[in-house]
Design a protein around this motif. Structure first.
Motif, mmCIF file in Angstrom:
data_model
loop_
_atom_site.group_PDB
_atom_site.id
_atom_site.type_symbol
_atom_site.label_atom_id
_atom_site.label_comp_id
_atom_site.label_asym_id
_atom_site.label_seq_id
_atom_site.Cartn_x
_atom_site.Cartn_y
_atom_site.Cartn_z
ATOM 1 N N VAL A 414 0.834 -1.214 0.000
ATOM 2 C CA VAL A 414 0.000 0.000 0.000
ATOM 3 C C VAL A 414 0.863 1.257 0.000
ATOM 4 O O VAL A 414 2.046 1.217 0.371
ATOM 5 C CB VAL A 414 -0.932 0.036 1.234
ATOM 6 C CG1 VAL A 414 -1.894 -1.136 1.215
ATOM 7 C CG2 VAL A 414 -0.119 0.043 2.535
ATOM 8 N N CYS A 442 -10.754 3.290 -3.451
ATOM 9 C CA CYS A 442 -9.278 3.146 -3.500
ATOM 10 C C CYS A 442 -8.710 3.281 -2.085
ATOM 11 O O CYS A 442 -7.855 4.116 -1.812
ATOM 12 C CB CYS A 442 -8.656 4.181 -4.426
ATOM 13 S SG CYS A 442 -9.330 4.201 -6.101
ATOM 14 N N GLY A 444 -6.672 1.461 -0.155
ATOM 15 C CA GLY A 444 -5.264 1.200 0.148
ATOM 16 C C GLY A 444 -5.086 0.618 1.530
ATOM 17 O O GLY A 444 -5.611 -0.449 1.856
ATOM 18 N N SER A 445 -4.392 1.330 2.393
ATOM 19 C CA SER A 445 -4.119 0.855 3.761
ATOM 20 C C SER A 445 -5.336 0.905 4.657
ATOM 21 O O SER A 445 -5.321 0.358 5.769
ATOM 22 C CB SER A 445 -3.012 1.692 4.386
ATOM 23 O OG SER A 445 -3.447 3.032 4.560
ATOM 24 N N ASP A 464 -11.203 -1.577 -2.896
ATOM 25 C CA ASP A 464 -9.908 -1.542 -3.573
ATOM 26 C C ASP A 464 -9.850 -2.711 -4.543
ATOM 27 O O ASP A 464 -10.450 -3.771 -4.293
ATOM 28 C CB ASP A 464 -8.746 -1.609 -2.585
ATOM 29 C CG ASP A 464 -7.474 -0.979 -3.149
ATOM 30 O OD1 ASP A 464 -7.108 0.129 -2.714
ATOM 31 O OD2 ASP A 464 -6.858 -1.595 -4.037
ATOM 32 N N ALA A 469 -3.840 -5.213 -0.757
ATOM 33 C CA ALA A 469 -4.137 -3.973 -0.032
ATOM 34 C C ALA A 469 -5.310 -4.186 0.923
ATOM 35 O O ALA A 469 -5.281 -3.725 2.068
ATOM 36 C CB ALA A 469 -4.453 -2.845 -1.010
ATOM 37 N N ALA A 529 -1.052 1.853 -7.195
ATOM 38 C CA ALA A 529 -1.662 2.920 -6.390
ATOM 39 C C ALA A 529 -1.149 4.307 -6.777
ATOM 40 O O ALA A 529 -1.571 5.311 -6.192
ATOM 41 C CB ALA A 529 -1.380 2.665 -4.908
#
Length: 596
Positions: A414, A442, A444-445, A464, A469, A529
């Motif tokens: 990520v 989106c 990510g983390s 995501d 991720a 990303a």
């Protein structure tokens, strides 16, 4: 190692604090088990006997040389092993002495301890036997005086009794007893090798803890030979020529000769197992019953580590020396980290402070104090530094970062959440109440989703396309006890329903610009990303077209964008009633807010 026959080795050693030192032909190794149970090792190269000056290889002289080397080197090794454990934080008085007088307090204490120890030895083993012998003569009375030989044998016998008593009483002290156990481990390890057995703990346990070349036997020889040498000396000059302090000083002056003769005797007897000379070995072997104790398995493991290390270094002269990792002051550790980062071309000051403060769990302004950092923490710091100098981003090296007050784990799956993204969260929270629904596109983390859910209590769904991720985002949600629904979807493809708020920090770097980014970004953070297509707007076009279908009436879309992109993105949002561009704290157009 497996050998078919018994063999002798020149490797010898000594017990140190919670460890063993072994010395071979070209190297010495000290292995110590620290307070965390880890074996720490320090090695040094030594001058082989064959390469010494011819004078120092002559009989007797070589014994004097070895005696002096063992005395001072042994004390140094003992003190060095003690440093592995540290002495706790310096007292205010120690800090004051170090600051005002510019002295090394530990060095002063070590020197004084050495002086006091030598003074005690002279008092116990020279003055006291002479004083007791004089008292016996006085008790007999009538001007009676022992002849030279009787005088020296009585004093020698008293000296041996005092020495045995001293060793016995010392062995009752817990720390000394443990040192004697390590002494036993040293002997058993050497005996294991000389017996032709594999060097394992199980084999070493079966071996004798007594050895012909032990320093205990050497001390017995020193005491016995000193009787003979000094008796001969007094016979030559006359029995009444020496008395009192002068007599003690002469004994001290003759100690090197005694040591040289004792060394030759010890080495000579160690080379044979003939029963004829066995009576000469018995006193030293019996005394070793006190100075060695049966070690435990952990102690044998330490001794074996020191022994095998010396053997390897003797066989391979290219093996480098290593030093103990000992407790160091925070400011010294921080400075060391700064130097390493600087040498790697990394802006060192801020990062060195972050690495030390985060690893130790202290405030950043506390990294330049005199508080001690212990080896296990220094190793953790060094591990981070070693990763960082490869170019790996700092927060990947640390393993997590702080975002909006929440701890978020990060790695190469990520992007690392940026501080400016917190502005996205701040604006999102202005639109929320606990009953509202949120879609984080989106994710990510999962940092944005976690911050919004925990701060507002809203119902949050995070999306995501990367399963990796999502796995990490889910782990972060659990870590922060955040209630979030995660969906694997290529943008809105598998998203159902409508929401009150959609937030997103999508990829927005032009494809051709990826390779121009910093090494930390282009080589480590996921391209998936980062890459926003040929012009950087691919994901914004999708969001502009699809978001209106997934927002309730009056719903809000809030997105982060790159520098110089806000106005172009604003023009894409034709389906919204109002579109607002918000600047960040650096006066850069960073956030787009659109109301349906």
């Amino acid at each position: 190692m497996s050998k078919n026959k018994c063999t002798r080795t020149s490797i010898g050693g000594q017990a140190v604090m919670e460890g063993v030192m072994m010395r071979g032909k070209t190297a010495m190794a000290t292995a110590v088990r620290d307070g965390d149970g880890k074996i720490r090792l320090e090695t040094k190269r030594v001058t082989p006997v064959k390469k010494r000056n011819l004078f120092f290889r002559m009989p007797i002289i070589r014994g004097v040389y070895s005696f002096i080397q063992s005395m001072f080197g042994g004390i140094g090794t003992l003190m060095r092993s003690a440093e592995v454990f540290g002495e706790g934080e310096p007292s205010k008085f120690e800090k004051w002495l170090a600051e005002k007088l510019k002295i090394d307090v530990m060095g002063v204490v070590t020197t004084l301890s050495l002086i006091l120890g030598l003074g005690l030895a002279v008092l116990l083993f020279m003055f006291l036997p002479q004083l007791i012998r004089g008292g016996i003569e006085a008790l007999v009375g009538n001007g009676f005086a022992f002849d030279v030989w009787a005088k020296n044998f009585i004093e020698g016998g008293l000296k041996l009794l005092i020495f045995i008593g001293y060793i016995f009483l010392a062995s009752l002290i817990k720390d000394v007893k443990r040192t004697f156990m390590y002494h036993g481990a040293e002997h058993k390890t050497i005996a294991c090798y000389e017996a032709g057995l594999d060097l394992t703990v199980e084999n070493a346990k079966t071996c004798s803890r007594l050895h012909n070349r032990c320093g205990t036997t050497f001390m017995v020889f020193v005491m016995v030979i000193s009787i003979l040498v000094f008796a001969c000396f007094e016979s030559l000059i006359g029995k009444d020529a020496l008395d009192g302090i002068l007599r003690v000083l002469c004994k001290i002056a003759m100690l090197p000769i005694v040591a040289g003769l004792s060394y030759e005797l010890l080495q000579g007897l160690a080379k044979t197992d003939c029963f004829i000379v066995y009576p000469l070995k018995i006193p030293g072997l019996l005394l070793q019953k006190i100075t060695t104790r049966e070690p435990d398995d952990d102690m044998l493991e330490v001794a074996l580590k020191a022994f095998t290390t010396v053997m390897e270094m003797d066989e391979d002269l290219t093996i480098p020396e290593v030093e103990f990792e000992i407790p160091k002051k925070r400011k010294d550790v921080t400075q060391s980290v700064s130097v390493k980062l600087s040498d790697a071309g990394i802006c060192e000051r801020a990062e060195s402070e972050w690495i030390v403060s985060i690893t130790l769990g202290i405030k950043r302004d506390k990294v330049y104090t005199d508080d001690l950092v212990f080896p296990k923490d220094i190793e953790r710091i060094n591990t981070v530094v070693e990763q960082r100098i490869t170019g790996r981003p700092l927060w990947y090296c640390i393993g997590d970062t702080d975002f909006y007050g929440y701890t978020v784990k990060v790695d190469e799956r990520v992007l690392i959440p940026r501080p400016e993204t917190e502005l996205l969260v701040e604006n999102a929270l202005k639109e929320l109440t606990p009953e509202k629904t949120v879609l984080d596109m989106c994710t990510g983390s999962g940092a944005i989703a976690i911050a919004i859910q925990k701060s507002s209590g809203a119902f949050v769904t995070a999306v995501d396309v990367s399963q990796d991720a999502l796995d990490l985002a889910s782990e972060n949600a659990n870590l922060n006890d955040a209630k979030i629904d995660f969906i694997k979807s290529d943008m809105f493809t598998d998203v159902e329903g409508k929401f009150d708020l959609i937030v997103s920090n999508p990829p927005y770097i032009k494809s051709e610009d990826i390779l121009t980014l910093q090494k930390e970004v282009k080589d480590f953070e996921p391209t998936l990303a980062l890459d926003g297509g040929s012009d950087g707007y691919d994901f914004y076009r999708i969001i502009a077209a699809e978001s209106v279908k997934h927002l309730n009436e009056g719903g809000v879309l809030i997105m982060e964008c790159g520098i110089g992109q806000a106005q172009d993105i604003k023009e894409m949002l034709t389906g919204y009633k109002t579109v607002e561009v918000i600047k960040d704290y650096e006066n850069v157009e960073r956030i787009i807010k659109a109301v349906l």
